[in-house]
Design a protein around this motif. Structure first.
Motif, PDB file in Angstrom:
ATOM      1  N   GLY A   1     -19.192 -14.185  55.118  1.00  0.00           N
ATOM      2  CA  GLY A   1     -20.433 -14.624  54.482  1.00  0.00           C
ATOM      3  C   GLY A   1     -20.893 -13.761  53.330  1.00  0.00           C
ATOM      4  O   GLY A   1     -21.807 -14.145  52.591  1.00  0.00           O
ATOM      5  N   VAL A   2     -20.270 -12.591  53.156  1.00  0.00           N
ATOM      6  CA  VAL A   2     -20.657 -11.722  52.043  1.00  0.00           C
ATOM      7  C   VAL A   2     -20.100 -12.313  50.746  1.00  0.00           C
ATOM      8  O   VAL A   2     -18.889 -12.481  50.595  1.00  0.00           O
ATOM      9  CB  VAL A   2     -20.133 -10.287  52.254  1.00  0.00           C
ATOM     10  CG1 VAL A   2     -20.339  -9.456  50.983  1.00  0.00           C
ATOM     11  CG2 VAL A   2     -20.836  -9.636  53.428  1.00  0.00           C
ATOM     12  N   GLN A   3     -20.981 -12.628  49.841  1.00  0.00           N
ATOM     13  CA  GLN A   3     -20.586 -13.227  48.569  1.00  0.00           C
ATOM     14  C   GLN A   3     -20.132 -12.161  47.572  1.00  0.00           C
ATOM     15  O   GLN A   3     -19.214 -12.376  46.789  1.00  0.00           O
ATOM     16  CB  GLN A   3     -21.754 -14.021  47.983  1.00  0.00           C
ATOM     17  CG  GLN A   3     -22.237 -15.149  48.890  1.00  0.00           C
ATOM     18  CD  GLN A   3     -23.532 -15.762  48.393  1.00  0.00           C
ATOM     19  OE1 GLN A   3     -24.004 -15.458  47.309  1.00  0.00           O
ATOM     20  NE2 GLN A   3     -24.127 -16.641  49.202  1.00  0.00           N
ATOM     21  N   SER A   4     -20.814 -11.004  47.609  1.00  0.00           N
ATOM     22  CA  SER A   4     -20.466  -9.925  46.690  1.00  0.00           C
ATOM     23  C   SER A   4     -21.047  -8.640  47.232  1.00  0.00           C
ATOM     24  O   SER A   4     -22.091  -8.648  47.896  1.00  0.00           O
ATOM     25  CB  SER A   4     -21.015 -10.216  45.293  1.00  0.00           C
ATOM     26  OG  SER A   4     -20.705  -9.166  44.398  1.00  0.00           O
ATOM     27  N   ALA A   5     -20.385  -7.514  46.967  1.00  0.00           N
ATOM     28  CA  ALA A   5     -20.874  -6.205  47.404  1.00  0.00           C
ATOM     29  C   ALA A   5     -20.492  -5.172  46.367  1.00  0.00           C
ATOM     30  O   ALA A   5     -19.453  -5.280  45.706  1.00  0.00           O
ATOM     31  CB  ALA A   5     -20.293  -5.840  48.768  1.00  0.00           C
TER      32      ALA A   5
ATOM     33  N   ARG B   1     -18.013  -5.800  26.778  1.00  0.00           N
ATOM     34  CA  ARG B   1     -17.221  -6.072  27.985  1.00  0.00           C
ATOM     35  C   ARG B   1     -17.858  -5.405  29.198  1.00  0.00           C
ATOM     36  O   ARG B   1     -18.750  -4.574  29.089  1.00  0.00           O
ATOM     37  CB  ARG B   1     -15.799  -5.551  27.803  1.00  0.00           C
ATOM     38  CG  ARG B   1     -15.671  -4.024  27.746  1.00  0.00           C
ATOM     39  CD  ARG B   1     -14.205  -3.628  27.816  1.00  0.00           C
ATOM     40  NE  ARG B   1     -13.966  -2.198  27.684  1.00  0.00           N
ATOM     41  CZ  ARG B   1     -14.018  -1.325  28.706  1.00  0.00           C
ATOM     42  NH1 ARG B   1     -14.341  -1.740  29.927  1.00  0.00           N
ATOM     43  NH2 ARG B   1     -13.751  -0.043  28.490  1.00  0.00           N
ATOM     44  N   HIS B   2     -17.364  -5.790  30.360  1.00  0.00           N
ATOM     45  CA  HIS B   2     -17.812  -5.229  31.621  1.00  0.00           C
ATOM     46  C   HIS B   2     -17.159  -3.860  31.846  1.00  0.00           C
ATOM     47  O   HIS B   2     -16.217  -3.473  31.154  1.00  0.00           O
ATOM     48  CB  HIS B   2     -17.429  -6.146  32.789  1.00  0.00           C
ATOM     49  CG  HIS B   2     -18.097  -7.477  32.737  1.00  0.00           C
ATOM     50  ND1 HIS B   2     -19.092  -7.838  33.615  1.00  0.00           N
ATOM     51  CD2 HIS B   2     -17.916  -8.541  31.921  1.00  0.00           C
ATOM     52  CE1 HIS B   2     -19.478  -9.071  33.339  1.00  0.00           C
ATOM     53  NE2 HIS B   2     -18.779  -9.519  32.318  1.00  0.00           N
TER      54      HIS B   2
ATOM     55  N   PHE C   1     -23.213  -5.652  38.434  1.00  0.00           N
ATOM     56  CA  PHE C   1     -23.937  -6.661  37.655  1.00  0.00           C
ATOM     57  C   PHE C   1     -23.737  -8.058  38.224  1.00  0.00           C
ATOM     58  O   PHE C   1     -24.644  -8.891  38.192  1.00  0.00           O
ATOM     59  CB  PHE C   1     -23.481  -6.594  36.192  1.00  0.00           C
ATOM     60  CG  PHE C   1     -23.617  -5.210  35.614  1.00  0.00           C
ATOM     61  CD1 PHE C   1     -24.834  -4.745  35.163  1.00  0.00           C
ATOM     62  CD2 PHE C   1     -22.520  -4.353  35.548  1.00  0.00           C
ATOM     63  CE1 PHE C   1     -24.963  -3.467  34.642  1.00  0.00           C
ATOM     64  CE2 PHE C   1     -22.640  -3.081  35.032  1.00  0.00           C
ATOM     65  CZ  PHE C   1     -23.867  -2.623  34.583  1.00  0.00           C
ATOM     66  N   GLU C   2     -22.559  -8.311  38.792  1.00  0.00           N
ATOM     67  CA  GLU C   2     -22.312  -9.606  39.413  1.00  0.00           C
ATOM     68  C   GLU C   2     -23.154  -9.763  40.684  1.00  0.00           C
ATOM     69  O   GLU C   2     -23.744 -10.817  40.928  1.00  0.00           O
ATOM     70  CB  GLU C   2     -20.818  -9.730  39.748  1.00  0.00           C
ATOM     71  CG  GLU C   2     -20.473 -10.994  40.530  1.00  0.00           C
ATOM     72  CD  GLU C   2     -19.059 -10.953  41.087  1.00  0.00           C
ATOM     73  OE1 GLU C   2     -18.738 -11.847  41.888  1.00  0.00           O
ATOM     74  OE2 GLU C   2     -18.295 -10.021  40.743  1.00  0.00           O
TER      75      GLU C   2
END
Length: 890
Positions: free
Chosen positions: A575-579, A632-633, A621-622
């Motif tokens: 369930g973790v979308q992003s970390a 750029r990132h 940032f995401e």
């Protein structure tokens, strides 16, 4: 010689006490002269002997006069007490006969007195009670002044020089209230809050230990034995008050500390972190060789000085500025542009909450004035209805002063009963205030104590005098003949009394407009504040702090690998979308540094720009959904050994490059002009976040790749649609799999972090809105009461008008017009008062001016609408008056 008994009692009825005493003394002397003359003395010798035997006549006269005055005073007090008892009994009987009037009056007064007492209780605790230190008025908070920074901090190295070279303070100490440590060796690992203090700090404050000893200067160096103090609350909750903890060892971040003392229960190490005392207190000198304490250019400590006797704060600060000038000359790189400043410690403790409390105190004072005006109008109407009673008492011999005193006694009884009920409201109000503003300094100590009780008593008595004086004077001026001729019929009390009641109503409306306008300004300001775009998406984001102890992870690479392992396990949670990991959250960033640009060299190092600095992962940032603007990132290739890169926020580009693209520009942290290895290249621009709080414009942020920086402590930031409690449990399990001796701390959702930012404005807005609602209710009741009473008193007049052909709508227009005229005058006066006093709210407003026309217009229209609604019921009752019945009754 026989002395007639009646002569001894003559002095009890003449009014000339001195003449009575002279006559009495003369009588006794003459009697003695007569006695001696009868035994052969000559008249002159007999009188001389009689006076000698009698003694000092003047002393006897003074003694007799003093005794007589004491007796008269006792009789007078006894008589007054007897009269007061009669007045009290009569007042209680009179008020019991009118329970509705008594209940409305007492409840109205209780609201006003209770609100004032509750706010005063907080003000007494926060602002009026001295700090719990020895001679707290001699304590001064000190800090370094530097361009671009308003933080009241000092670096450890400069503090050491301050202390050695200054001549205006007895001593200077420092503390850091936000330290934290991982405690192991006593069951599961747990995070404990700590404070770092200089060895002289606690002695400088004048605090005392409950057990053992305090930290001393001998403990305050990197080579001293490691010692720790326990807070009394932590000592009781964690160790059960076991005195054997003295001399035992605590493992904090893997280092052994010997417990040498326990602080007393009433000791506050500082108020900079609110009222939450640290669990442990350690000497800051133990860390003097560690970053950031070994660098002059990184202020991070709070400093406190105690003034020498006879030295003013201005003199001491002037001397400290001399020391700062010397340090600027000796360390031109690190201390460029630095100065010294200070303020009384009490001022620094309360300066952020003081404006809100002052505004709230003014607001409740206005509520009390409205309550007084309301009650005064009610009591005045009741006194008019009792004109025949007062006239009869006057005809039977009662003095007008006696009647005035009786009415004032009734008012005082109402005020004291209202004050007693208000104390219950105050106790509940204090608890509510503490709950709403729990983090404010000293507010947790608020309670109803002796000064608060005396304040409530004083306010009750003053309130009784305020609302009872006009009715009492009016009652004492009753016209005997006209009142008796009226018989049992009602009377309006004359045009002057009608004007008095109308003036009181106008005053209520005016004060209600002021409160309503103030509330409207804060509501609109709060709406503007909550509508501020924070620059990221806080929903479904949870963050938690992880701190890796340096003793267990001595190398930067070990810490980096461990954090990478933790991040991998977190990302594997279903369930973790992003970390991601970051040294700071996007709101209220703590890291700051001076910055210099290669294309804009600054000769004066004291004028270097100060930016927020955050060390982040590429996914930062995401995860927070911070939009990219250009470039750029941060990429996986930006690692140790690769060219140093950085991202900046839009504010940096606008402020330093006039809106031009900063991509490719080089910058460095700090003022190391000769260190070519520290240059970083700007590779991207992101949108600004509110790193300095929602109410402050962002100063600009510099983002550095975690792979190129030293980082042992950081925030684990997770975007997950699952409930926060479930995510927290999963994060704890993931961390335990990596290192079970490292606790997860400061877990919070980003929505909660934003809510903290608006907690203070929300507190002021809610309370002022409540007070405005009470004021509005009281004003509407006042309008209704006056109009309803006037309709009752003018029943005969209205009946005559209807009999002579007046239409029902004309009657409604007459009644409503009277109400709206009073309301319009009150609104006009209230708007003027709001315009005059609006500046006092300026410091509490965001995005709204203190004279906002929309708020003033809305408050005026709303209050006029309330006045119209309050007048409709009496107007409809007047419209239904039967002229035949009205004229027959009249």
């Amino acid at each position: 010689m026989h002395v007639p008994t009646w002569r001894r009692y003559r002095r009890f009825w003449p009014s000339d006490i001195d003449a009575d005493l002279d006559e009495e003394f003369r009588f006794h002397v003459d009697a003695e002269v007569e006695y001696l003359t009868a035994r052969g003395w000559t008249p002159a010798a007999a009188r001389e002997e009689a006076l000698r035997r009698f003694g000092d006549v003047e002393q006897y006269r003074r003694d007799c006069r003093s005794a007589d005055e004491r007796r008269a005073g006792r009789e007078h007090r006894k008589e007054n007490l007897s009269v007061l008892k009669q007045d009290l009994r009569f007042a209680l009987r009179s008020l019991r006969r009118q329970p509705a009037f008594t209940a409305i009056t007492v409840i109205t007064l209780a609201l006003g007195i209770g609100a004032n007492t509750a706010i005063f209780s907080v003000i007494n605790s926060v602002m009026l009670t001295p700090l719990p230190y020895h001679e707290p008025h001699q304590l001064v908070m000190l800090w370094e002044t530097r361009p671009g920074s308003d933080r009241p901090l000092v670096s450890y190295r400069n503090f050491e020089d301050w202390r050695q070279r200054q001549r205006g303070f007895e001593d200077i100490g420092v503390y850091y209230p936000w330290a934290s440590f991982t405690m192991t060796g006593r069951g599961d690992a747990e995070r404990v809050d700590g404070a770092l203090v200089s060895g002289n700090y606690l002695q400088l404050l004048g605090v005392r230990p409950a057990l053992g000893r305090l930290v001393t200067p001998a403990d305050d160096s990197p080579w001293s034995a490691r010692v720790a103090l326990l807070d009394n609350g932590f000592f009781q909750s964690r160790f059960g008050g076991d005195r054997s903890v003295l001399g035992s060892t605590l493992l904090l971040d893997g280092q052994a500390y010997t417990v040498v003392g326990v602080l007393a229960p009433d000791v506050r190490v500082s108020y900079r972190a609110g009222d939450q005392n640290p669990d442990v207190v350690l000497p800051v000198g133990l860390f003097a060789t560690d970053a950031p304490y070994n660098r002059r250019g990184q202020p991070g400590l709070f400093a406190v000085g105690r003034l020498k006797p006879g030295v003013t704060m201005q003199q001491a600060l002037s001397d400290l500025q001399r020391v700062s000038a010397e340090l600027r000359a000796e360390y031109p790189g690190e201390n460029a542009g630095l100065g010294a400043s200070g303020a009384p410690m009490m001022h620094m403790v309360v300066k952020f909450i003081k404006p809100a409390l002052q505004i709230l105190m003014a607001a409740v004072a206005l509520v009390l004035l409205i309550a007084c005006a309301n009650v005064s109008s009610l009591v005045l109407s009741r006194s008019v209805a009792r004109q025949r009673e007062f006239a009869l008492r006057t005809a039977l011999g009662a003095a007008r002063g006696r009647i005035v005193r009786q009415v004032l006694t009734e008012s005082m009884v109402l005020a004291l009963v209202g004050g007693a009920l208000g104390m219950g409201i105050a106790v509940a109000g204090v608890r509510l205030l503490v709950a709403l503003q729990r983090g404010a300094p000293r507010i947790a100590d608020s309670h109803v104590n002796t000064p608060v009780l005396l304040f409530a008593l004083g306010v009750s008595l003053l309130t009784g005098l305020l609302f009872g004086l006009a009715p009492a004077l009016q009652s004492g001026s009753a016209q005997l003949g006209s009142a008796l001729k009226e018989g049992g019929r009602g009377t309006s009390g004359g045009a002057s009394l009608q004007r008095t009641r109308a003036a009181l109503t106008v005053a209520e409306v005016a004060l209600a407009v002021v409160l309503l306008a103030g509330s409207g300004l804060l509501v609109r300001s709060f709406a503007r504040l909550t509508a501020v775009d924070p620059g990221f998406q806080p929903s479904h984001v949870i963050a938690a702090m992880v701190r890796l102890p340096a003793a267990k992870y001595p190398s930067v690479e070990q810490a980096r690998v461990t954090l990478d392992q933790l991040l991998a396990k977190v990302r594997a949670i279903p369930g973790v979308q992003s970390a991601t990991l970051g040294s700071d959250l996007p709101i209220c960033c703590q890291g700051q540094s001076t910055i210099s640009f290669a294309s804009r060299p600054e000769a004066d190092q004291g004028k270097l720009a100060v930016l927020n600095v955050a060390v982040v992962d590429p996914e930062y940032f995401e995860t927070l959904q911070i939009p990219f603007v250009g470039g750029r990132h941060i990429e996986t290739g930006d690692r140790a050994g690769a060219p140093l890169v950085a991202l900046v926020s839009e504010r940096v580009a606008q402020k330093f490059f006039a809106g031009a693209s900063p991509i490719g520009e080089r910058l460095r942290l700090g003022g190391q002009v000769n260190d070519t290895r520290s240059w970083r290249t700007i590779v991207g621009v992101v949108r600004d976040t509110r790193t300095d709080g929602l109410a402050e414009a962002p100063r600009g942020t510099l983002y550095l790749p975690r792979a190129q920086e030293e980082m042992r402590d950081g925030w684990v930031i997770v975007r997950n649609a699952q409930p926060a409690e479930q995510t927290t449990a999963q994060l704890r399990r993931a961390l335990a799999e990596v290192d079970r001796n490292v606790p997860l701390e400061r877990v919070q959702t980003m929505d909660a972090a934003l809510a903290v930012e608006v907690q203070g404005p929300k507190f002021s807005m809610l309370l002022l809105t409540i007070f405005a609602a009470v004021a509005l209710a009281l004003a509407s009741v006042g309008i209704y009461g006056v109009i309803s009473y006037n309709v009752t008193q003018r029943t005969g007049e209205i009946g005559v008008r209807v009999a002579l052909g007046a239409q029902r709508r004309d009657v409604v227009a007459l009644v409503v017009g009277q109400a709206m005229a009073m309301a319009a005058v009150g609104v006009a006066i209230g708007v003027l008062l709001a315009l005059w006093g609006g500046k006092s709210l300026s410091a509490m407003l965001f995005g709204v001016g203190p004279r906002d026309p929309l708020v003033l217009g809305a408050a005026s229209v709303f209050l006029l609408a309330v006045a119209l609604a309050a007048a409709l019921a009496p107007a409809l009752r007047a419209m239904r008056i039967d002229p035949t019945i009205a004229m027959r009754a009249d």
